[in-house]
Design an enzyme around this catalytic site. Structure first.
Site, short mmCIF file in Angstrom:
data_model
loop_
_atom_site.label_atom_id
_atom_site.label_comp_id
_atom_site.label_asym_id
_atom_site.label_seq_id
_atom_site.Cartn_x
_atom_site.Cartn_y
_atom_site.Cartn_z
N GLU A 137 0.84 -1.19 0.00
CA GLU A 137 0.00 0.00 0.00
C GLU A 137 0.87 1.24 0.00
OE1 GLU A 137 -3.91 -1.88 2.25
OE2 GLU A 137 -2.63 -0.50 3.36
N HIS A 175 -9.17 9.71 3.69
CA HIS A 175 -8.85 8.64 2.76
C HIS A 175 -9.10 9.15 1.35
CE1 HIS A 175 -8.62 4.79 0.78
NE2 HIS A 175 -8.16 4.27 1.90
N ARG A 187 -1.14 8.95 1.90
CA ARG A 187 -2.54 9.35 1.74
C ARG A 187 -2.75 10.86 1.74
NH1 ARG A 187 -5.54 4.85 5.61
NH2 ARG A 187 -5.22 3.09 4.21
N HIS A 196 -11.30 9.82 7.43
CA HIS A 196 -11.09 8.39 7.59
C HIS A 196 -10.48 7.99 8.92
CE1 HIS A 196 -10.36 4.28 6.38
NE2 HIS A 196 -9.05 4.41 6.54
N ARG A 237 -0.74 8.89 9.17
CA ARG A 237 -0.67 7.44 9.43
C ARG A 237 -0.27 6.68 8.17
NH1 ARG A 237 -4.11 3.06 8.75
NH2 ARG A 237 -5.88 4.34 8.11
#
Length: 546
Positions: free
Chosen positions: A130, A252, A298, A359, A394
């Site tokens: 990811e 997100h 992100r 998110h 994060r």
């Protein structure tokens, strides 16, 4: 109206009260239940927390090509200079052991080949990649990892004789010695709202752990379920706990944009498996913003999407994985494939319309490596906390990891301390007093304030902020709090009022934290201070001072 006394059947006692039934709360319950009497509160249905809806997976080093040091480095880079390196190292070095515990508990992560697992050494887990990760290290169960973890933990918890699950209970406030004008400031239990019977009950406990998740419901558009209303942060703050880094709210990048698809997340693993972000005309745009393109962290991807939407004046961008074989898509993303197909979108042949949405709450209640807060006996674990792991952003799939690692650390600390309290009497806690309040006949006030709060938080404290917007938001939220507190003082409590009260408190903390940070870093972007100003310290708010 006569005072509503708490009858014995409305009183509960336990060694440990856990508020929240997601991955963090259930893991803690299982780890301490052999020696401890545990009550787990679930505000909604047991499967309604954020854990259940987590798609991507859990980050841990399970490949010989990967290393703990590489995972640490990726986390620090994503955190944009605000991670606590000690917390990062603590979490990552305990990752594999924690994931093995999940596996032993019954969690069935996807494996390579024929899916037969005779032992840990022989098992080769399918690892995906990811954004922000330099290696494939994401353990997953197709695209429904959270559901697999939640259902496995719930199955184990329901079988345990020392764990009582109380479904449909909101924590109203933590009871401490200070609130009862007793010495020190130690936890004694909590007042809770029984949504099923519509009454207030009391839980006396030697230890209380907040595992309530995040606060993304404070925004109009969110990937989170309705229960994510910042309860734990507000409960801890009102009890006297410090909070940190509340300005860092992760949006997100890819939530499905469809009128009938409320809160439906499109996992980052799609991009990890080659999905591309496209403008409405079919052209890519992420290479214009970052050399990592679709695999950038992100915060970068969300801002890029937001920028392109505003620049072009369009409602959404698109995510396209149709260049992959259909069988591959269905195997790796069965939940997303089926859901989109029901909405008339065949992701094997056409792109998915997407928008960013709130998110994850990277800040929260300050804790140590045992999960202990500023109040003796009050712990917090999971998304409700600030551990220093996430910093200003994060890293993908570190969230469920944090839940399990800190649940285990918290369990060790409580287990070491519980024998001292087991034979001690519970404090004499006064009954919840409803003698001065009445039933509300103006629920419309709650609904109006609810919508106003979430709308101005989205408009003024969203992906891109300015000083002027933040000051406007602060003025608005403080006016709302006055109305809410007056309403709370005059009417009986209920779920919507309790959540609104908590959301307004959390919104104020987010706004004050954002105002305090005079720079742009990670998830906090203020166009009045577009550069990283070198402020490498967390933003800490103290209820005893602020």
């Amino acid at each position: 109206m006569a005072e509503n006394k708490t009858t014995p059947e409305h009183q509960h006692t336990c060694d440990v009260l856990i508020v929240g039934a997601g991955a963090a709360g259930l893991s803690l319950a299982l780890k301490i239940a052999e020696t401890t009497d545990v009550i787990v509160l679930s505000k909604g249905k047991l499967s309604e927390g954020s854990t259940y809806y987590a798609q991507g997976g859990v980050a841990a080093v399970f490949s010989d090509d990967d290393s703990v040091e590489s995972h640490i480095e990726d986390t620090l880079i994503a955190g944009a200079g605000l991670c606590d390196e000690e917390a990062v190292r603590f979490t990552v070095t305990n990752a594999k052991e924690s994931m093995q515990w999940l596996i032993d508990t019954g969690v069935d992560f996807d494996t390579e080949g024929n899916n037969e697992k005779s032992s840990t050494e022989e098992t080769q887990y399918h690892l995906t990649r990811e954004g922000g990760h330099s290696h494939r290290r994401i353990l997953h169960a197709a695209d429904a990892t959270g559901r697999e973890i939640e259902e496995s933990l719930l199955e184990a918890v329901k079988k345990h004789p020392h764990i009582r699950l109380m479904e449909g209970f909101n924590a109203i406030d933590i009871i401490t010695t200070r609130k009862l004008n007793l010495p020190a400031n130690r936890v004694l239990g909590a007042y809770v709202w029984n949504r099923n019977e519509e009454r207030v009950e009391t839980v006396k406990a030697h230890f209380v752990t907040l595992a309530t998740g995040g606060a993304s419901k404070v925004y109009q558009y969110t990937s989170n379920p309705d229960v994510s209303s910042g309860d734990g942060v507000a409960l801890a703050w009102r009890s006297g706990c410090r909070v940190a880094n509340m300005e860092f709210n992760q949006f997100h990048p890819t939530c499905l944009f469809h009128a009938d698809a409320k809160n439906f997340l499109l996992t980052e693993a799609l991009r990890g498996e080659g999905a591309l972000l496209l403008r409405p005309d079919g052209t890519r745009f992420m290479p214009d913003f970052d050399e990592r393109a679709e695999l950038a962290p992100r915060d970068i991807v969300a801002r890029a999407i937001d920028y392109e939407m505003k620049r072009l004046g369009v409602d959404c961008m698109y995510l396209d994985i149709s260049h992959q074989p259909k069988d591959f898509i269905i195997k790796h993303f069965p939940t997303i494939y089926r859901r989109c197909l029901k909405l008339g979108i065949d992701i094997a042949h056409q792109p998915m319309p997407i928008v960013p949405a709130a998110h994850y709450t990277c800040g929260g209640v300050m804790i140590d490596h045992h999960g202990q807060t500023d109040i003796d006996g009050l712990y917090a674990i999971g998304e409700v906390t600030y551990t220093g792991l996430h910093g200003a952003n994060r890293l993908a799939s570190n969230s469920l990891l944090e839940c399990i690692v800190y649940a285990h650390a918290c369990a060790k600390d409580i287990t070491n301390r519980i024998s001292f309290y087991k034979n001690r009497k519970f404090a004499n806690i006064p009954d919840w007093d409803e003698s001065q309040v009445e039933n509300s006949d103006e629920q419309v006030v709650i609904q109006h304030n609810w919508h106003e709060l979430r709308l101005f938080m989205w408009d003024y404290v969203g992906i891109v902020r300015t000083d002027k917007r933040l000051q406007r938001a602060l003025s608005r939220v403080q006016l709302l709090q006055q109305e809410i507190n007056e309403y709370y003082s005059n009417f009986k409590v209920g779920n919507n009022l309790l959540e609104l009260r908590n959301l307004a408190q959390v919104a104020e903390l987010i706004i004050k934290s954002a105002i305090a940070r005079k720079e742009s870093r990670g998830l906090h972007y203020n166009s009045d201070y577009p550069e990283n100003g070198g402020t490498s310290k967390p933003t800490i708010l103290n209820p005893n001072i602020d």
